[in-house]
Scaffold this active site. Structure first.
Site, mmCIF file in Angstrom:
data_model
loop_
_atom_site.group_PDB
_atom_site.id
_atom_site.type_symbol
_atom_site.label_atom_id
_atom_site.label_comp_id
_atom_site.label_asym_id
_atom_site.label_seq_id
_atom_site.Cartn_x
_atom_site.Cartn_y
_atom_site.Cartn_z
ATOM 1 N N THR A 96 0.900 -1.190 -0.089
ATOM 2 C CA THR A 96 -0.071 0.051 0.155
ATOM 3 C C THR A 96 1.005 1.065 0.084
ATOM 4 O O THR A 96 1.758 1.450 0.870
ATOM 5 C CB THR A 96 -1.119 -0.013 1.332
ATOM 6 O OG1 THR A 96 -1.842 -1.185 1.162
ATOM 7 C CG2 THR A 96 -1.870 1.299 1.184
ATOM 8 N N LYS A 172 -6.778 0.950 -3.486
ATOM 9 C CA LYS A 172 -6.412 0.453 -2.230
ATOM 10 C C LYS A 172 -6.519 1.302 -1.121
ATOM 11 O O LYS A 172 -6.782 1.138 -0.037
ATOM 12 C CB LYS A 172 -4.973 -0.186 -2.508
ATOM 13 C CG LYS A 172 -4.318 -0.792 -1.082
ATOM 14 C CD LYS A 172 -5.117 -2.098 -0.585
ATOM 15 C CE LYS A 172 -5.152 -2.518 0.693
ATOM 16 N NZ LYS A 172 -3.608 -2.995 1.127
ATOM 17 N N LYS A 240 0.142 4.302 8.856
ATOM 18 C CA LYS A 240 0.598 4.687 7.725
ATOM 19 C C LYS A 240 -0.510 4.679 6.744
ATOM 20 O O LYS A 240 -0.580 5.859 5.827
ATOM 21 C CB LYS A 240 1.625 3.412 7.487
ATOM 22 C CG LYS A 240 2.204 3.460 5.741
ATOM 23 C CD LYS A 240 2.853 2.229 5.555
ATOM 24 C CE LYS A 240 2.018 0.992 5.170
ATOM 25 N NZ LYS A 240 1.644 1.151 4.004
#
Length: 296
Positions: A96, A172, A240
């Site tokens: 990702t 995503k 994150k």
């Protein structure tokens, strides 16, 4: 069968490598942690010491590391894969990352005569192990021609979202927006129930059979009931990933109030020392509640 290399044998990568092995492909594996690749190869496959060693032997290299920084090291660091890959080989990027980073990486590899597939993954460790996960992909038709059978071996759903890198990573991070918000909301709901004296198991049973249920509530609150915070996906992953979501939205001045709040909740949990625990540990930020224990 294709000779394929997989770098990063974590919760997702180990399952993906196993799926490739079961499908009959010749699998080379590499992991930064000592002994991990060798343990996998003991049941079939070949362990490689570095990404470069792996890349020299493979037509397709699949990277399943944590973030863009680690992917950069896999590709272009000392003993990196990119310089060792044969012209026309495919690099499949499953992390990702910032979509703009993925677009730039495609161009960089293209200049080296290599193909690139923007291919983030979702579904969790169990679905990765059974070949039932989802891949959100974007890349040149030539990349799909070289690795389409490999993608099908690893995933039940392979979505083709464009003929250049970028859209796979965009979809995503939108998925991660929802996942992060759902986990945070699930934790908040369970915490309120505990504060109000509701039996945790009864609450879980009712919600999972009612309109308020979500996949994340059902999955992650089971971890809370079991008092098992072994990290399948850690708190810091959502620090994150929701950070990437907010960075993307900030660039176009798009407001994301729920994602912003969820990000702060995961940040609070990480600051409190829970960053490496399962992301369900975000429930630990709520004061005045007694969480289920393993001894209960």
């Amino acid at each position: 069968m294709t000779t394929v290399g997989l770098i990063g044998l974590g919760a997702m990568g180990s399952g993906m490598a196993g799926s490739l092995r079961r499908a009959g492909h010749q699998v080379r594996v590499c992991d930064a942690r000592p002994g991990v690749a060798e343990a996998f190869a003991a049941e079939g496959g070949v362990a490689c010491a570095t990404p470069a060693e792996l890349a020299r032997q493979c037509d397709v290299v699949v990277s399943v590391v944590v973030n863009a920084q680690q992917t950069e090291a896999v590709l272009h660091g000392e003993h990196g894969a990119a310089a060792a890959m044969k012209p026309g080989s495919v690099f499949v990027m499953c992390s990702t990352v910032d979509p703009n980073w993925s677009v730039a990486q495609e161009a960089r590899l293209e200049a080296m005569g290599l193909l690139y597939l923007d291919a983030p993954i979702s579904g969790g460790a169990a679905k990765a192990a059974s070949g039932q996960m989802t891949m959100m992909t974007a890349g040149k038709p030539a990349a799909y021609e070289r690795c389409g059978a490999l993608l099908d071996a690893m995933a039940a759903k392979v979505y083709r979202l464009g003929d250049r890198a970028g859209n796979g990573s965009k979809v995503k991070i939108i998925n991660q927006l929802l996942a992060g918000v759902h986990i945070a909301a699930a934790a908040e709901a369970m915490a309120l129930g505990l504060r109000e004296g509701v039996d945790a198991n009864a609450l879980y049973e009712v919600i999972t059979h009612s309109a308020g249920n979500s996949w994340m509530f059902e999955n992650r609150m089971a971890h809370v009931l079991a008092a098992d915070y072994t990290p399948l996906s850690a708190v810091d992953i959502f620090v994150k990933d929701l950070g990437l979501v907010l960075d993307t939205a900030r660039a176009s001045k798009f407001p994301l109030p729920l994602a912003s709040t969820a990000h702060q909740m995961f940040m609070q949990a990480s600051t409190a020392g829970h960053g490496r625990e399962d992301d369900a540990a975000v429930i630990k930020i709520f004061p005045g509640i007694t969480l289920p224990s393993r001894d209960a």
